[in-house]
Enzyme design. Structure first.
Site, mmCIF file in Angstrom:
data_model
loop_
_atom_site.group_PDB
_atom_site.id
_atom_site.type_symbol
_atom_site.label_atom_id
_atom_site.label_comp_id
_atom_site.label_asym_id
_atom_site.label_seq_id
_atom_site.Cartn_x
_atom_site.Cartn_y
_atom_site.Cartn_z
ATOM 1 N N TYR A 51 0.849 -1.195 0.000
ATOM 2 C CA TYR A 51 0.000 0.000 0.000
ATOM 3 C C TYR A 51 0.879 1.238 0.000
ATOM 4 C CZ TYR A 51 -3.381 3.508 1.523
ATOM 5 O OH TYR A 51 -4.164 4.620 1.596
ATOM 6 N N ASP A 65 -0.755 16.160 4.849
ATOM 7 C CA ASP A 65 -1.640 15.417 3.955
ATOM 8 C C ASP A 65 -2.923 16.220 3.720
ATOM 9 O OD1 ASP A 65 -2.813 13.389 2.463
ATOM 10 O OD2 ASP A 65 -3.522 12.298 4.233
ATOM 11 N N ASP A 92 -3.081 5.323 -2.777
ATOM 12 C CA ASP A 92 -4.009 6.326 -2.277
ATOM 13 C C ASP A 92 -4.149 7.419 -3.336
ATOM 14 O OD1 ASP A 92 -5.316 8.361 -0.944
ATOM 15 O OD2 ASP A 92 -4.014 8.339 0.813
ATOM 16 N N ASP A 94 -6.302 9.970 -3.122
ATOM 17 C CA ASP A 94 -6.930 11.148 -2.531
ATOM 18 C C ASP A 94 -8.306 11.401 -3.175
ATOM 19 O OD1 ASP A 94 -4.934 11.552 -0.701
ATOM 20 O OD2 ASP A 94 -3.915 13.110 -1.818
ATOM 21 N N HIS A 119 -7.493 3.847 -4.546
ATOM 22 C CA HIS A 119 -8.739 4.237 -3.873
ATOM 23 C C HIS A 119 -8.930 5.730 -3.968
ATOM 24 C CE1 HIS A 119 -7.115 5.877 -0.071
ATOM 25 N NE2 HIS A 119 -6.384 4.790 0.100
ATOM 26 N N GLU A 121 -11.497 8.999 -2.648
ATOM 27 C CA GLU A 121 -12.309 9.340 -1.476
ATOM 28 C C GLU A 121 -13.320 10.443 -1.763
ATOM 29 O OE1 GLU A 121 -9.347 12.249 1.025
ATOM 30 O OE2 GLU A 121 -8.649 10.243 0.497
ATOM 31 N N CYS A 129 -6.557 13.751 6.531
ATOM 32 C CA CYS A 129 -6.485 12.369 7.005
ATOM 33 C C CYS A 129 -7.864 11.961 7.503
ATOM 34 C CB CYS A 129 -5.464 12.264 8.136
ATOM 35 S SG CYS A 129 -5.546 10.711 9.057
ATOM 36 N N ARG A 162 -13.562 5.081 -1.351
ATOM 37 C CA ARG A 162 -13.485 5.338 0.097
ATOM 38 C C ARG A 162 -14.554 6.346 0.479
ATOM 39 N NH1 ARG A 162 -8.294 8.265 3.107
ATOM 40 N NH2 ARG A 162 -9.556 9.783 4.240
ATOM 41 N N GLU A 192 -13.892 4.600 5.918
ATOM 42 C CA GLU A 192 -12.810 5.170 6.704
ATOM 43 C C GLU A 192 -13.275 5.633 8.077
ATOM 44 O OE1 GLU A 192 -10.032 5.222 7.646
ATOM 45 O OE2 GLU A 192 -8.765 6.782 6.773
ATOM 46 N N ASN A 215 -8.768 -0.023 7.531
ATOM 47 C CA ASN A 215 -7.562 0.780 7.749
ATOM 48 C C ASN A 215 -7.125 0.646 9.200
ATOM 49 O OD1 ASN A 215 -5.547 2.668 7.921
ATOM 50 N ND2 ASN A 215 -6.868 4.439 7.576
#
Length: 303
Positions: A51, A65, A92, A94, A119, A121, A129, A162, A192, A215
Site C-alpha cells: 500500500y 496530507d 491512495d 486522494d 482508492h 475518497e 487524514c 473510500r 474510513e 484501515n
C-alpha cells in the site's frame, strides 16, 4: 532485479495480479511502503501486495496530507516501489486531483506507472487524514460520477471507493454512499475512520458480497485489530498505511539527537542496517554481476 531483466518481469498486469490476490478467500494484508527500500523489505518479509499512503508520501516530503501533491509526484513513488518490489500496489488517490477528467488522468497515469489498484475518497479539498475532524464531504452523486470515470479509464486496475461519511452522516449515511459507489463501478469499498468493532461488523453486514478494506492506522479512531480479526468481521483487505514511516522517522529522530549529543554515531551502530545488509537488500552484487555479464572489457591485440 524485477525490472531490468525482461524475463523476470511479471507477465500479468499489476491490476490482474492485485485482483487475483483479492479474490482469494483469506484477507489480503497490505503494509504501507513509503519508498523502494521499504517495499523490498516488506516483500522479503513475505507480503504479496503493498500500500502507498498519501499521508506517508506527503510526510516523507515534509508537508501535510492536505491534497497538495500532484499526480506526477505520486507516480514517481509508484514507479520506484513497483520496480523495486515487483509487487502489485494499492495507491491512495486522494480525491482524484480534480473532477471526472482529472480522475481519469490519475487512473491512466497510476496504471502506467505500475499500480494495481487505487482508492478514491469522497472528501472536498483541502482533504484531510480520515481520522481527523471537520472533513468536508463531496455530494454523493458527484463522487459516484468520479467512480464511474475511474472505471471507464482503467484497463484492469482495481477501483476502490473510500467514504469518510461515517463521522458526519452516521453509519447509515456511509452505507448509502457505499452502495451508490458500487453501482457506479467500484470494485470494493473503504469505509474510513469507523470507531467501534460493531460499526465494522454492521457495515460489512449491510454490504453482502462487496469487498471491503479496513484501515489499521495507529493513533487514530479505529480500535487496534489484527488481520484475522478484521477477516472475521467480513473484510477482504487491511492496510497499515504509515507504520513504516513512523518507525523510520522515530529512528532518525534518535539518530540526529545522538549525533548532536555525542558528535558521532557510534552509540547507534547496533541499531543501524549494516553496509552488507543494505547491499543485500538492494541486490548490489546481482547488479554488478549483470553488468559484468553484458559489458566485458576487450583487451586489444598488439599490432
Amino acid at each position: 532485479m524485477p525490472y531490468l531483466i525482461s524475463a523476470e518481469l511479471p507477465r500479468e498486469s499489476a491490476g490482474s495480479r492485485f485482483r487475483a490476490l483479492l479474490d482469494r478467500p483469506q484477507i489480503l494484508q497490505l503494509p504501507g511502503a513509503h519508498n523502494g527500500q521499504a517495499a523490498i523489505q516488506a516483500r522479503n518479509a513475505g507480503f504479496e501486495g503493498l500500500y502507498l499512503s498519501g499521508a506517508a508520501m506527503t510526510a516523507s516530503m515534509g508537508i501535510p496530507d492536505l491534497g497538495i501533491i500532484t499526480v506526477d509526484e505520486v507516480s514517481f513513488f509508484i514507479r520506484q516501489i513497483a520496480r523495486a518490489s515487483g509487487l502489485p500496489l494499492l495507491v491512495d488517490g486522494d480525491t482524484g486531483y480534480g473532477e471526472a477528467l482529472n480522475v481519469m488522468h490519475m487512473v491512466r497515469s497510476f496504471e502506467e506507472a505500475g499500480a494495481g489498484a487505487v482508492h478514491l475518497e469522497d472528501q472536498l479539498l483541502p482533504k484531510k487524514c480520515g481520522h481527523l475532524n471537520d472533513k468536508k464531504l463531496a455530494d454523493a452523486h458527484d463522487m459516484a460520477a468520479k467512480v464511474a470515470a475511474a472505471a471507464k479509464a482503467r484497463r484492469d486496475m482495481v477501483i476502490i471507493a473510500r467514504t469518510d461519511a461515517a463521522g458526519s452522516e452516521g453509519l447509515d449515511g456511509a452505507i448509502a454512499r457505499a452502495k451508490l459507489y458500487v453501482e457506479a463501478g467500484a470494485d470494493a469499498i473503504f469505509p474510513e475512520a469507523l470507531t467501534t468493532i460493531d460499526m465494522f461488523r454492521d457495515f460489512a453486514k449491510a454490504m453482502p458480497g462487496v469487498k471491503l478494506l479496513a484501515n489499521m492506522t495507529e493513533f487514530g479512531r479505529t480500535p487496534y485489530q489484527t488481520a484475522s480479526e478484521f477477516e472475521a468481521l467480513g473484510y477482504s483487505m487491511v492496510i497499515w498505511p504509515v507504520s513504516s514511516l513512523r518507525v523510520a522517522n522515530k529512528a532518525q529522530e534518535k539518530l540526529y539527537a545522538t549525533i548532536k549529543r555525542d558528535g558521532g554515531t557510534k552509540a547507534m551502530l547496533s541499531e543501524m542496517q549494516t553496509r552488507q545488509e543494505l547491499y543485500d537488500v538492494i541486490g548490489l552484487h546481482d547488479y554488478e554481476a549483470l553488468d559484468a555479464s553484458i559489458v566485458k572489457t576487450i583487451v586489444p591485440t598488439a599490432l
